[in-house]
Design an enzyme around this catalytic site. Structure first.
Site: not given
Ligand code: NAD
Length: 349
Positions: A16, A21-22, A73, A136-138, A160, A164, A217, A259
């Site tokens: 990801g 975030i990645g 993945i 996630t905290d969710e 979702y 997770k 919302y 919010n």
């Molecule tokens: P995002 O949706 O921006 O990015 C997800 C990435 O995963 C994308 O680049 C997408 O192409 C890739 N992806 C999706 N399905 C895939 C698959 N089957 N194989 C390979 N790649 C795949 O998400 P984010 O906001 O960057 O979140 C990253 C992680 O952090 C997630 O696991 C999410 O649950 C967790 N998270 C995010 C937040 C937030 O506020 N954004 C909060 C808590 C936890």
């Protein structure tokens, strides 16, 4: 004590890594902002779904230490290839948008549960020094007051969050059963540049910069903790280098806002007023409040959020103002329109 760079992981797989975030984590690894890692080689495995975008990696796109695998993945043979030789896996890849999971949870179960299991299974062969599962905290569900500690039983409410939670449990089971050195992180709502404009902060910012209205919302009283993406990435780095195998670490920003309060800040930063806010019916099963206790990562690993919410929000809005070329095509695509999807105005993952 973090390891010396000479002992730090040399080959890091980031799933990801083209998401919000990645991609930030990869950028910080490659541009030297996390010197405790030295000069690692980084492999990104990303399916480039609507949420994945190679432009997110532009700041380090020409690094000779970056390899990108475009793929899923859940694809075992591709995972075998991408994970070969990795001494650290940081797993971000997920379907991450609550409202899409309410419409149809199929891809959430596939990617978040089956995809995570595929990675864990491959990791049994490769045996990386650490496998960090970003959650996630969710997964804890709503909490009216106080904050969750890591030992609280999981009680996810959205599809979702349930997917997770399932992946968290699988990850921990691979530690118990196979002694795989996993860590799970559970963070609050992230914000910062390059966040897909379906989550509250980029959605509202882009809408307001375009002179439009934004959908709030229900009564706007749902509360979330806000965490700057750079603080989150620093926390993941601490866990990757010093987290105890089999442990869960909460990561918070220490900034709780309703919010409505968040919306008011964005209105001010974008030069708009309350007439730009549309009240819309609440999300189904909308959790009222999330809050994580992050004492454990603070005391064990020395984590503390550094980015002040006012500065972080101002910088983020400035970034969206100056980078229209990044978000305008996303908003005009069918997947970016808030009429097609009930937007995640909780800003939750
Ligand atoms: P995002 O949706 O921006 O990015 C997800 C990435 O995963 C994308 O680049 C997408 O192409 C890739 N992806 C999706 N399905 C895939 C698959 N089957 N194989 C390979 N790649 C795949 O998400 P984010 O906001 O960057 O979140 C990253 C992680 O952090 C997630 O696991 C999410 O649950 C967790 N998270 C995010 C937040 C937030 O506020 N954004 C909060 C808590 C936890």
């Amino acid at each position: 004590m973090p390891p010396k760079p000479s002992e730090a992981p040399r080959r890091i797989l980031v799933t990801g890594g083209a998401g919000f975030i990645g991609s930030r984590f990869v950028t910080l690894l490659l541009d030297g902002s996390l010197p405790e890692f030295g000069h690692p080689e980084v492999t990104v495995l990303d399916a480039l779904t609507y949420a994945g975008n190679l432009a997110n990696l532009a700041p380090v796109g020409d690094s000779p230490r970056l390899r990108i695998f475009h793929g899923d993945i859940c694809d075992r043979s591709l995972v075998t290839w991408a994970m070969a030789g990795a001494d650290l896996v940081v797993h971000f890849a997920a379907e991450s948008h609550v409202d899409r999971s309410i419409q149809d949870a199929g891809s959430f179960v596939r990617t978040n549960v089956l995809g995570t299991q595929t990675l864990l299974q491959e990791a049994l062969k490769v045996r990386p020094g650490r496998f960090v599962h970003v959650s996630t905290d969710e997964v804890y569900g709503s909490i009216p007051r106080g904050s969750w500690t890591e030992d609280r039983p999981l009680s996810p409410n959205s599809p979702y969050a349930a997917s997770k939670a399932s992946s968290d449990l699988l990850t921990l089971a691979y530690h118990r059963t196979h002694q795989l050195p996993v860590c799970v992180t559970r963070c609050s709502n992230n914000y910062g540049p390059y966040q897909y404009p379906e989550k509250i902060i980029p959605l509202f910012t882009a809408g307001l910069l375009d002179g439009g209205t934004v959908p709030l919302y229900g009564d706007g009283e749902n509360r979330r903790d806000w965490l700057h993406v750079d603080d989150h990435c620093r926390a993941i780095a601490l866990v990757a280098l010093g987290g105890r195998p089999g442990e869960v670490y909460n990561v918070g920003g220490g900034t709780e806002l309703t919010n409505a309060e968040l919306t008011d800040r964005l209105l001010k930063l974008c030069g708009a007023d309350r007439s730009a806010v549309r009240q819309v019916p609440d999300r189904k099963g909308h959790d009222r409040r999330y809050s994580v206790d992050f004492t454990k990562i603070s005391t064990e690993l020395g984590y503390a959020p550094r980015v002040d919410i006012d500065e972080g929000l101002a910088d983020t809005v400035r970034w969206y103002r100056e980078n229209r070329a990044w978000w305008e095509p996303l908003r005009s695509s069918p997947l970016g329109k808030d009429d097609d999807f009930r937007v995640d105005i909780c800003g939750s993952a």
